[in-house]
Scaffold this motif. Structure first.
Motif, mmCIF file in Angstrom:
data_model
loop_
_atom_site.group_PDB
_atom_site.id
_atom_site.type_symbol
_atom_site.label_atom_id
_atom_site.label_comp_id
_atom_site.label_asym_id
_atom_site.label_seq_id
_atom_site.Cartn_x
_atom_site.Cartn_y
_atom_site.Cartn_z
ATOM 1 N N ARG A 3 15.054 11.011 -32.858
ATOM 2 C CA ARG A 3 14.767 12.365 -33.326
ATOM 3 C C ARG A 3 13.405 12.799 -32.790
ATOM 4 O O ARG A 3 12.480 11.991 -32.712
ATOM 5 C CB ARG A 3 14.745 12.439 -34.857
ATOM 6 C CG ARG A 3 16.099 12.174 -35.503
ATOM 7 C CD ARG A 3 16.027 12.370 -37.007
ATOM 8 N NE ARG A 3 17.311 12.165 -37.653
ATOM 9 C CZ ARG A 3 17.545 12.359 -38.934
ATOM 10 N NH1 ARG A 3 16.552 12.754 -39.726
ATOM 11 N NH2 ARG A 3 18.737 12.153 -39.448
ATOM 12 N N SER A 4 13.306 14.049 -32.430
ATOM 13 C CA SER A 4 12.030 14.579 -31.947
ATOM 14 C C SER A 4 11.970 16.059 -32.259
ATOM 15 O O SER A 4 12.995 16.715 -32.446
ATOM 16 C CB SER A 4 11.870 14.349 -30.440
ATOM 17 O OG SER A 4 12.844 15.079 -29.725
ATOM 18 N N ASN A 5 10.746 16.592 -32.328
ATOM 19 C CA ASN A 5 10.569 18.023 -32.542
ATOM 20 C C ASN A 5 9.432 18.511 -31.663
ATOM 21 O O ASN A 5 8.534 17.748 -31.304
ATOM 22 C CB ASN A 5 10.305 18.340 -34.013
ATOM 23 C CG ASN A 5 9.037 17.695 -34.521
ATOM 24 O OD1 ASN A 5 7.928 18.181 -34.283
ATOM 25 N ND2 ASN A 5 9.185 16.572 -35.238
ATOM 26 N N GLU A 6 9.485 19.768 -31.322
ATOM 27 C CA GLU A 6 8.511 20.344 -30.404
ATOM 28 C C GLU A 6 8.336 21.820 -30.732
ATOM 29 O O GLU A 6 9.266 22.481 -31.184
ATOM 30 C CB GLU A 6 8.975 20.180 -28.957
ATOM 31 C CG GLU A 6 7.954 20.592 -27.917
ATOM 32 C CD GLU A 6 8.451 20.305 -26.513
ATOM 33 O OE1 GLU A 6 7.681 20.547 -25.565
ATOM 34 O OE2 GLU A 6 9.600 19.862 -26.367
ATOM 35 N N VAL A 7 7.117 22.313 -30.514
ATOM 36 C CA VAL A 7 6.813 23.711 -30.766
ATOM 37 C C VAL A 7 6.279 24.333 -29.491
ATOM 38 O O VAL A 7 5.404 23.770 -28.826
ATOM 39 C CB VAL A 7 5.762 23.861 -31.891
ATOM 40 C CG1 VAL A 7 5.394 25.330 -32.080
ATOM 41 C CG2 VAL A 7 6.301 23.295 -33.196
ATOM 42 N N LYS A 8 6.802 25.491 -29.124
ATOM 43 C CA LYS A 8 6.337 26.228 -27.959
ATOM 44 C C LYS A 8 5.972 27.650 -28.374
ATOM 45 O O LYS A 8 6.613 28.233 -29.246
ATOM 46 C CB LYS A 8 7.396 26.262 -26.856
ATOM 47 C CG LYS A 8 7.663 24.910 -26.217
ATOM 48 C CD LYS A 8 8.633 25.037 -25.064
ATOM 49 C CE LYS A 8 8.854 23.704 -24.377
ATOM 50 N NZ LYS A 8 7.634 23.231 -23.702
ATOM 51 N N SER A 9 4.951 28.169 -27.737
ATOM 52 C CA SER A 9 4.538 29.530 -28.035
ATOM 53 C C SER A 9 5.551 30.520 -27.482
ATOM 54 O O SER A 9 6.072 30.348 -26.391
ATOM 55 C CB SER A 9 3.155 29.802 -27.432
ATOM 56 O OG SER A 9 2.837 31.162 -27.536
#
Length: 475
Positions: A305-311
């Motif tokens: 599992r992984s999570n990421e945030v992008k503008s």
């Protein structure tokens, strides 16, 4: 049902079955058959690697190698100023596509001439001298002049290993998989300069990367025409939204703003086992800031599992530096948005964390500090067998300090510096000013624009330039 195993297993000595692949291969020394062992593993902070080991039982020939499992989004350029014996012992991860240069002796080791390896500065020099010495006996008989010049060159390289010699070693890797150790552990190293860059078209061709593969993410962000969005939805293997969108798929096309209220699910490949996985994407508005894109991936095959945030707004006109005085336990509950380009620092702990260490995240300040602590504990160059004793002592002091901050026992200064201007820290007094927090906007330097890929970006009169460059059409 047999449990699925990831393609790249975690590197750990406790594993009973390390999943080593054994194959027969020809020995280059005696032309008889030897044994090659392959291990596909994951090294923390170094992504996936393929470790190889060959041994010939007939002539005793042995060699080892290290190949990277995948390429990074950008190339990397390291420039190290060697000043003392300790610099010669810096650990280096060098991929087979990396070029090594030492301008002082006009030495250049081109890519693909050596296999990838984990070595030191001294190891690179020693291996270079061994390679130059390999055929010197025959060369002295056939071409004495050339042999003499090579001997003189070897002497120049050997002098670099003597104490007090100053020289520069440059490692340029278009795959982005090389690494040079920072012995100062958690502080900035004035002798080491690391620069990320976008690969050129020629470099992509050499690596076998097509323009479509290299620019697929960029095109997805910049060329969001209705036709492109429709084509993307047709190519997507899975797209799930709320029940209302499922009943009426055309509603998203009629009202593009409604996509902000939906959770989109599309198929990707797991970065751990390379099996098909699903990624959830949601556009979220952060109060008093901007829209961001939150993505979460779950793999049913290996459980990763992984999570990421992008503008959602790209690069801002100015960089942004946010400084917070952490004084009370409730400060740790503040919401934080950290982009991939945002550096973090806590001066009281002599802690500096580069933007790429933990990627983009939208969490609380407490959660961010815990992620930093976990990553530092798992870094093999800081806390593993490869770490030095003095580095371990420095790391222990930083970890103890982070524990105190997380528990609310210590007041510190927390600084977020993002050249792209996409960092955010919650203001508890909004819309009024926060007495514990200062926000500064600043002009980016040329080097910062270079790392963000802005120096080569043309935003004005590009249509006219394209018309001039385009060849005339045949009538």
């Amino acid at each position: 049902m047999e449990e699925l195993q990831p393609l790249y297993v975690d590197l750990a000595s406790e594993v009973d079955d390390p999943q080593v692949t054994v194959i027969s291969s020809q020995c280059m020394s005696c032309d008889k058959m030897g044994t090659t062992r392959l291990l596909m593993t994951r090294i923390p902070h170094l992504k996936e690697v393929i470790l190889t080991s060959f041994e010939c039982e007939h002539c005793g020939e042995k060699n080892t190698g290290c190949q990277m499992g995948r390429w990074q989004e950008k190339g990397v350029h390291y420039q190290l100023q060697v000043r003392d014996e300790r610099d010669l012992s810096r650990q280096i991860v060098k991929s087979g596509e990396a070029t090594v240069c030492i301008p002082e002796v006009e030495l250049e080791i081109p890519p693909n001439k050596e296999k990838g390896e984990v070595t030191t500065v001294e190891g690179i020099l020693q291996r270079t001298m061994e390679g130059l010495n390999q055929d010197q006996s025959a060369r002295r008989l056939e071409d004495p002049d050339t042999a003499l010049r090579i001997e003189n060159f070897i002497d120049e390289i050997e002098r670099l290993l003597t104490p007090g010699q100053h020289f520069t070693i440059i490692i340029d890797d278009p795959t982005g998989n090389s690494f040079v150790e920072n012995p100062k552990t958690l502080k900035e190293d004035p002798q080491l300069k690391r620069t990320l860059y976008k690969r050129t078209k020629e470099q992509n061709e050499i690596l076998g990367i097509t323009d479509e593969e290299e620019n697929v993410e960029e095109n997805a962000e910049t060329d969001r025409t209705p036709d492109a969005e429709e084509e993307e939805s047709e190519l997507s293997l899975t797209e799930e939204t709320t029940s209302e969108a499922k009943d009426d798929p055309e509603s998203l096309k009629d009202d593009p703003e409604s996509i902000k209220d939906e959770v989109l699910v599309f198929s990707t490949l797991c970065d751990r086992c390379s099996r098909p996985a699903s990624t959830n994407m949601k556009v979220t508005k952060i109060p008093h800031f901007k829209e961001v894109i939150i993505m979460a991936m779950t793999c049913e095959g290996c459980g990763n599992r992984s999570n990421e945030v992008k503008s959602g707004g790209g690069v801002e006109k100015f960089g942004r530096r946010i400084t917070l005085q952490i004084k009370e336990p409730y400060d740790l509950a503040r919401d934080v948005l950290k982009s991939e380009t945002c550096d973090l620092s806590i001066p009281e702990l002599d802690l500096v964390v580069g933007g790429g260490l933990i990627g983009g995240k939208f969490t609380t300040l407490e959660g961010l500090l815990k992620d930093i602590k976990e990553d530092l504990e798992s870094n093999p160059f800081l806390a593993g067998d490869a770490s030095r004793k003095d580095n371990q002592e420095i790391l222990d002091n930083v970890l103890y300090g982070l524990d105190d901050v997380i528990k609310g026992k210590r007041e510190v200064t927390f600084i977020m510096d993002d050249p792209a201007g996409n960092n955010y820290l919650q203001n508890l007094y909004a819309p009024d000013d926060d007495p514990q927090m200062t926000i500064e906007e600043y002009e980016r330097t040329h080097e910062q624009n270079e790392e963000l890929g802005l120096n080569d970006m043309k935003t004005e009169n590009y249509e006219e330039e394209a018309a001039v460059i385009a060849p005339p059409q045949a009538s």
